[in-house]
Design a protein around this motif. Sequence first.
Motif, PDB file in Angstrom:
ATOM      1  N   PRO A  27      13.965 -33.888  11.287  1.00 46.55           N
ATOM      2  CA  PRO A  27      14.550 -34.379  10.027  1.00 46.55           C
ATOM      3  C   PRO A  27      14.557 -35.893   9.936  1.00 46.55           C
ATOM      4  CG  PRO A  27      15.901 -32.672  10.976  1.00 46.55           C
ATOM      5  CD  PRO A  27      14.891 -33.001  12.005  1.00 46.55           C
ATOM      6  N   ASN A  28      14.783 -36.577  11.069  1.00 48.32           N
ATOM      7  CA  ASN A  28      14.761 -38.033  11.031  1.00 48.32           C
ATOM      8  C   ASN A  28      13.386 -38.549  10.610  1.00 48.32           C
ATOM      9  OD1 ASN A  28      17.004 -37.505  13.348  1.00 48.32           O
ATOM     10  ND2 ASN A  28      17.383 -39.375  12.206  1.00 48.32           N
ATOM     11  N   VAL A  31      13.026 -38.037   6.930  1.00 44.11           N
ATOM     12  CA  VAL A  31      13.779 -39.062   6.201  1.00 44.11           C
ATOM     13  C   VAL A  31      12.993 -40.369   6.190  1.00 44.11           C
ATOM     14  CG1 VAL A  31      15.880 -40.463   6.196  1.00 44.11           C
ATOM     15  CG2 VAL A  31      16.015 -38.025   6.693  1.00 44.11           C
ATOM     16  N   TYR A  45      12.456 -34.685  -2.879  1.00 40.11           N
ATOM     17  CA  TYR A  45      12.162 -33.609  -1.930  1.00 40.11           C
ATOM     18  C   TYR A  45      10.662 -33.380  -1.759  1.00 40.11           C
ATOM     19  CZ  TYR A  45      17.065 -32.337  -2.516  1.00 40.11           C
ATOM     20  OH  TYR A  45      18.420 -32.353  -2.556  1.00 40.11           O
ATOM     21  N   ASP A 206      30.434 -41.473   9.286  1.00 36.76           N
ATOM     22  CA  ASP A 206      29.655 -40.328   8.831  1.00 36.76           C
ATOM     23  C   ASP A 206      30.517 -39.207   8.266  1.00 36.76           C
ATOM     24  OD1 ASP A 206      27.220 -39.216   8.359  1.00 36.76           O
ATOM     25  OD2 ASP A 206      27.072 -38.219  10.292  1.00 36.76           O
ATOM     26  N   PRO A 223      28.887 -41.319   2.556  1.00 34.92           N
ATOM     27  CA  PRO A 223      28.600 -39.870   2.541  1.00 34.92           C
ATOM     28  C   PRO A 223      28.996 -39.201   1.220  1.00 34.92           C
ATOM     29  CG  PRO A 223      29.606 -40.476   4.612  1.00 34.92           C
ATOM     30  CD  PRO A 223      29.675 -41.687   3.734  1.00 34.92           C
ATOM     31  N   VAL A 226      26.177 -39.852  -1.153  1.00 36.41           N
ATOM     32  CA  VAL A 226      25.022 -38.980  -0.886  1.00 36.41           C
ATOM     33  C   VAL A 226      25.293 -37.576  -1.418  1.00 36.41           C
ATOM     34  CG1 VAL A 226      23.563 -37.968   0.913  1.00 36.41           C
ATOM     35  CG2 VAL A 226      24.365 -40.318   1.126  1.00 36.41           C
ATOM     36  N   ILE A 234      18.502 -37.780  -6.145  1.00 33.51           N
ATOM     37  CA  ILE A 234      18.620 -38.604  -4.943  1.00 33.51           C
ATOM     38  C   ILE A 234      17.680 -39.795  -5.021  1.00 33.51           C
ATOM     39  CG2 ILE A 234      18.443 -38.622  -2.441  1.00 33.51           C
ATOM     40  CD1 ILE A 234      18.863 -35.591  -2.592  1.00 33.51           C
ATOM     41  N   VAL A 238      18.445 -43.938  -0.483  1.00 29.70           N
ATOM     42  CA  VAL A 238      19.261 -43.189   0.467  1.00 29.70           C
ATOM     43  C   VAL A 238      18.494 -42.982   1.773  1.00 29.70           C
ATOM     44  CG1 VAL A 238      20.191 -40.875   0.897  1.00 29.70           C
ATOM     45  CG2 VAL A 238      20.752 -42.044  -1.212  1.00 29.70           C
TER      46      VAL A 238
ATOM     47  N   PHE B 137      24.573 -37.370   8.644  1.00 26.99           N
ATOM     48  CA  PHE B 137      24.124 -35.986   8.782  1.00 26.99           C
ATOM     49  C   PHE B 137      23.865 -35.360   7.416  1.00 26.99           C
ATOM     50  CE2 PHE B 137      27.464 -33.074   7.494  1.00 26.99           C
ATOM     51  CZ  PHE B 137      28.514 -33.942   7.330  1.00 26.99           C
ATOM     52  N   LEU B 138      24.485 -35.885   6.362  1.00 23.62           N
ATOM     53  CA  LEU B 138      24.201 -35.353   5.027  1.00 23.62           C
ATOM     54  C   LEU B 138      22.742 -35.604   4.650  1.00 23.62           C
ATOM     55  CD1 LEU B 138      27.252 -36.272   2.767  1.00 23.62           C
ATOM     56  CD2 LEU B 138      26.357 -34.008   3.220  1.00 23.62           C
ATOM     57  N   ILE B 139      22.266 -36.826   4.960  1.00 24.48           N
ATOM     58  CA  ILE B 139      20.882 -37.164   4.627  1.00 24.48           C
ATOM     59  C   ILE B 139      19.929 -36.275   5.419  1.00 24.48           C
ATOM     60  CG2 ILE B 139      19.148 -38.990   4.666  1.00 24.48           C
ATOM     61  CD1 ILE B 139      21.326 -41.014   4.355  1.00 24.48           C
ATOM     62  N   ARG B 140      20.262 -36.053   6.710  1.00 22.41           N
ATOM     63  CA  ARG B 140      19.379 -35.233   7.537  1.00 22.41           C
ATOM     64  C   ARG B 140      19.401 -33.778   7.087  1.00 22.41           C
ATOM     65  NH1 ARG B 140      21.457 -35.233  12.473  1.00 22.41           N
ATOM     66  NH2 ARG B 140      23.267 -36.426  11.858  1.00 22.41           N
ATOM     67  N   LEU B 142      19.817 -32.833   4.032  1.00 21.66           N
ATOM     68  CA  LEU B 142      18.995 -32.787   2.825  1.00 21.66           C
ATOM     69  C   LEU B 142      17.511 -32.778   3.175  1.00 21.66           C
ATOM     70  CD1 LEU B 142      21.007 -35.180   0.499  1.00 21.66           C
ATOM     71  CD2 LEU B 142      20.598 -32.748   0.140  1.00 21.66           C
TER      72      LEU B 142
END
Lengths: 267, 313
Positions: A27-28, A31, A45, A206, A223, A226, A234, A238, B137-140, B142
Amino acid sequence: MSRIFTWIRSHLVVLAGVLALAYLVLPNLVVLAFSFNKPQGKFNYEWSEFSTDAWTNPCGVADMCQSLSLSLQVAVLATIGATVLGTMVAFALARYRFRGRGATSAMIFLPMAMPEVVMAASLGTLFLNMRIPFGFVTILIAHIMFCLSFVVTAVKARVMSMDPRLEQAAQDLYATPVQTFLRVTLPLAAPGIAAGALLSFALSFDDFIITQFNSGPTTVTFPMFVWGASQRGIPVQVNVIGTAMFIAAVALTVGGQWLGNRRKAVA
Amino acid sequence: MTSTTAPAPARAIPPDDAAAPPARRPRRKLTAYWLLLPGIAWLVVFFAVPMVYQGSTSLQTGSLEQGFKLTWHFATYWDALGEYKWHFVRSFSYAAIATVLCLAIGYPLAYTIAFKASKRWRNVILILVIAPFFTSFLIRTLAWKTILSDGGPVVGALNALHVLDLTSAVGLTSGDRVLATPLAVVCGLTYNFLPFMILPLYTSLERIDPRLHEAAGDLYARPFTTFRKVTFPISLPGVVAGTLLTFIPASGDYINAQLLGSPSEQMVGNGIQKQFLNVLDYPTAAALSFILMALILGMVTVYMRKAGTEELV
């Protein structure tokens, strides 16, 4: 072929470990990649086009950077509060036998063993009924509350493993109690205190669940921003902030380890 | 600052020495109470009192306009349980599946860090495990929307391997979609709480003396036997701590269900959030969180008793 299979069989654990690591990091990477996207529509997305717009103009979204600075303020103050209170409690628990010690430990343990939503709703109900207006102060109170236990645990572990003879030696050398504390005890406990502070900063910065129940409509932390954006659309920025946070976190931990190693080498 | 003359553990003090400074003992105890006072007061006022207050709120009736009154209205509990029983079922089953998956995914990684990685790699991997703690963690979460998107590579691969047929058959997915199905929610939960499993596992594995493995090998144990009879039993405290640290927050979570699921995957947390923030029915929100807390405490007690580790607290 059979060679490959034997290799795989003997490295099965490591392969599974690497896959698990990929699962954690994936996921990182997404992002990061999507911070260079130029999305069509409001949601980021789906990949459409490479662009560095978001990186050159990170604060170009209304209210995002205000929420970021609010989150930083809350996190810094919550960290200071939780670290001071938590270190005191940790010293008491690690160094003294007193009546009510068991109850105190339970009181420290419970917040960590409670689902966040339960704590969030109960504190929110209390604020509502005491007619305390939701805002910066209520967020700060809540954050100090749930960070405290983590600081206590981190500092306590460190203080327990310290050799009490070092302090006795300082006293034998005619150090006053204050001198002993400032020159011997505090430096020895510092790594534990730093770990607790770092953890509570990360937790506070966070936190979403507890903040959502205790922030009111006008005080928006990052947060919260977000979360709102995930329903409205989005902005790519972000992802820029997310990536920057990841890089900063890695740099911070690497820097911390490097410093620690150097200190060890010097000592 | 009398705290500096640290008392050694009681056992270490010779008996004749124990009574030596009678005058200082009580003062020292007082120092302990002064150190505790601010922190514990904070927790009592903002953690314990709200919990008790929550109990009284759950028995109140009324509305926001007319105010709430304590009427000992226990029926709120039954109504809440009736309305949200499937939310509870989903919460606990999703959390349980996620916990098992975390253990299955996290153990090999913790094992690799503890025994297979060189010192330099160990630090790198640990940083990669911890870094998510510091990034939103919200961004991850998503980002999982992108990863699991319809027609994306992950869904395509799962489809090609006929995995989705299998998961659809057991109701984890529907058709060739992953987003907005239980699988997506479980995937998000597993991902979000994985570090909480890996770290305690790693700490308990790291303590194991590698010579134990050599000894088992010398006694002709095959690697798997060594694992089953030596490594795993010693790492049990880590397994217990890790499962608790993933299961408890996962069963109260509502973010993954909201972002990755659809209304039919909602968990109790979603219910509490809705009642508290949208419906403004505080008694129902309070009753729901009380039931959730009681169920979790009950399960944790039974589990700890079965697992038999007391060195947790």
